[in-house]
Design an enzyme around this catalytic site. Structure first.
Site, PDB file in Angstrom:
ATOM      1  CG  HIS A 101     -17.833-101.779 -32.860  1.00  0.00           C
ATOM      2  ND1 HIS A 101     -19.031-101.122 -33.080  1.00  0.00           N
ATOM      3  CD2 HIS A 101     -18.269-103.204 -32.835  1.00  0.00           C
ATOM      4  CE1 HIS A 101     -20.083-101.930 -33.159  1.00  0.00           C
ATOM      5  NE2 HIS A 101     -19.683-103.058 -33.051  1.00  0.00           N
ATOM      6  CB  VAL A 148     -29.372 -84.817 -31.542  1.00  0.00           C
ATOM      7  CG1 VAL A 148     -28.496 -85.829 -30.624  1.00  0.00           C
ATOM      8  CG2 VAL A 148     -29.053 -84.928 -32.855  1.00  0.00           C
TER       9      VAL A 148
END
EC number: 2.3.3.8
Length: 608
Positions: free
Chosen positions: A273, A299
């Site tokens: 990206h 996480v």
């Protein structure tokens, strides 16, 4: 931004820049979810209006097509989502036009490469007017069991595998559309599936951020936990960190920031990206993951462990009674497109047209199996093309040359014959080329052009039955039928038609046999004894010589010759030839700028 869910089972969209497959996939998703109305209210295709046929389940529907955004919004006031499939060159302008419409609430921009300055203007306008931009460079989003943007979540098989046909309990947001598909599958394996999923797009400045959607998910009662997939580059994830620290989010957030491998490279690496490029330690995946962990998000230690912590978080919510897993339902079967089913060998469908002379499905068009390039490379002519398309075989060169001579000799016969006259009158009336040509062609028949076919039929029948010229002519006389191919208004026995002489000379020089032509000459000898104008004319010469071509080439059986004569191939030859002249007359009249034709009074006999 915050507020609640963006879509529902009644949400309808306007689709900008017609793309058949993404629209059909949206409609297939609608059917899979059991929606009562299609999610695509209208299509905007600049310069086009009307309807586009698509399928809603097994029912074929007509979706309105509009040429302008304003007209589409006026026609479909309940459609509040704008799905923009425009190219990066026009995506910004069309998106801004949509955002300015009072009925549009959400704009999804699929294009990559939209200039950042344009994107910033879109974001500022959307935030100032309480509207939502998803993208640019997004695949879109999906609300399970309710609404899908374009190609979100991939194939129908993947959607079923991911249980997206009914709502689950998880809100998901990521930057990557491709990774969204992977995560939908992962989430479906270890939870009851997603409720809503959004891919914000991978550009540096997305229209809406990860935290925008997490905060929105926090306000949706059906969503019990959130899964976030970020990536290195930019600082979007830190807004989510701040929201967690400030206590704005009271539901579990399981998050992972991909790109931890970037540290393995000695130099800076640009990932897929535009925004996936670390600009410093704070923008690294490791720093973001640690910040999210410190702020209270769940996480994992690696992407491989992501699935396990999602499962653990979900099961704890179930155990605590906060989630009652959604009951599984069986989705309906999506009807398969006929073309797809045929290719996969699932159905047999009868064809409606048979073609044996040409095929353009390969690399290049083929005439009777002969590639176009081969025709050109061999230096073949129009006669050879006619040979392939009419007779489905390559005739000897003398045959194709004879066909070309016939076309040249019959191309035109002056402006006074009926076909040319009709064409000229039509051209002078200001009509187009096709109309002028057709008006002339419509006069071809038994009295104009059709004599070639009849001459071939009668000469063949008489010769094959062994009739003498006397028996043939007198039998025709008794039937009240003039012998086709015999007689001319101007030419006489002592003033032969030059065209006939040229054809006879060519045939005698090149044909292996001319039995039908010689028979026609014998008939002419007899008819000239009756009247000096009963000569073999060009129709009779072509008709008899065409029989010699078919019989003498050795490439046709007797039944095939009978069929060719019966079908009317010779009339086709005349139609093809005379079209050249009729087109010429059309151009001639238009070039001369001739006025409307009116027949003179003195050339009409007025009588009672």
């Amino acid at each position: 931004m915050a507020s609640g869910q963006l879509f529902s089972r009644t949400t309808q969209a306007l689709f900008y820049n017609y793309k058949q497959l993404p629209i059909q996939r949206m409609l297939d998703f609608d059917f899979l979810c059991g929606r009562e109305t299609p999610s695509v209210a209208g299509i905007i295709n600049p310069g086009s209006e009307g309807f586009q046929k698509l399928f809603f389940g097994q029912e074929e529907i007509a979706v309105p097509v509009h040429s302008a955004i304003e007209a589409a919004c006026a026609a479909h006031p309940t459609a509040d989502v704008f799905i923009n499939f425009a190219s990066f060159r026009s995506a910004a302008a069309s998106s801004m036009a949509a955002l300015k419409q009072p009925t549009i609430r959400v704009v999804a921009i699929i294009a990559e490469g939209v200039p950042e300055s344009d994107t910033k203007q879109l974001i500022a306008f959307a935030r100032a007017n309480n509207k939502v931009v998803i993208g640019p460079a997004t695949v879109g989003g999906i609300q399970a069991g309710a609404f899908r943007i374009g190609d979100t979540a991939g194939t129908i098989d993947n959607i079923i595998e991911c249980k997206l046909y009914r709502p689950g309990s998880v809100g998901f947001v990521s930057k990557s559309g491709g990774m969204s598909n992977e995560m939908y599958n992962t989430i479906a394996r270890v939870t009851d599936g997603i409720y809503e999923g959004i891919a914000i797009g991978g550009d540096v400045f997305p229209g809406s951020t990860l935290s925008d959607h997490v905060l929105r998910f926090n306000n949706i009662p059906q969503i019990k936990m959130m899964v976030v997939l970020g990536e290195l580059g930019g600082r979007d994830e830190y807004s989510l960190v701040e929201a967690l620290k400030q206590g704005k989010i009271n539901k579990p957030v399981v998050a992972w920031v991909s790109g931890t491998c970037a540290r393995l490279f000695k130099s800076e690496v640009q990932f897929g990206h535009a925004g996936a490029k670390s600009g410093g330690e704070m923008e690294s995946a490791q720093a973001k993951n640690q910040a999210l962990r410190d702020a209270g998000a769940v996480v994992p230690t690696s992407y491989e462990a992501f699935e396990a912590v999602i499962k653990e978080t979900f099961e704890k919510l179930v155990e605590d009674g906060q989630i009652c897993p959604v009951k599984e339902v069986k989705p309906p079967q999506i009807p398969e497109d006929l073309n797809t089913a045929i290719k996969s060998g699932k159905v047999r469908a009868p064809t409606h047209i048979i073609s044996t002379i040409s095929d353009d499905r390969g690399e290049e068009p083929c005439y009777a199996g002969v590639p176009m390039s081969s025709i050109i490379e061999q230096g073949l002519g129009v006669g050879d093309v006619i040979s392939l398309l009419w007779f489905k075989r390559s005739l000897p060169r003398y045959c194709t040359k004879f066909i070309e001579i016939c076309i040249m000799l019959c191309a035109d016969h002056g402006p006074c014959v009926s076909g040319a006259h009709n064409t000229i009158v039509t051209a002078r009336a200001g009509k187009d080329l096709v109309s002028c040509l057709v008006s002339g062609l419509l006069t071809i028949g038994p009295r104009f052009g059709g004599a070639i076919d009849d001459a071939a039929r009668y000469f063949k029948d008489a010769y094959d039955r062994g009739l003498t010229p006397y028996e043939f002519v007198e039998s025709m006389k008794k039937k009240g039928i003039r012998v086709p191919g015999i007689g001319h208004r101007i030419k006489r026995g002592d003033n032969r038609d030059k065209r006939v002489e040229l054809l006879q000379l060519f045939a005698r020089t090149n044909f292996p046999a001319v039995k039908y032509m010689e028979y026609a000459v014998q008939v002419e000898t007899y008819t000239l004894s009756k009247a000096n104008n009963l000569v073999l004319n060009v129709d009779g010469a072509i008709g008899s010589l065409f029989l010699d071509l078919l019989a003498g080439s050795g490439m046709f059986t007797k039944p095939e010759i009978d069929e060719i004569v019966g079908i009317g191939y010779l009339n086709g030859l005349f139609v093809l030839a005379r079209s050249i002249g009729l087109i010429g007359h059309t151009f001639d009249q238009k070039r001369l700028k001739q006025p409307l034709y009116r027949h003179p009074w003195e050339d009409v006999l007025y009588t009672k």
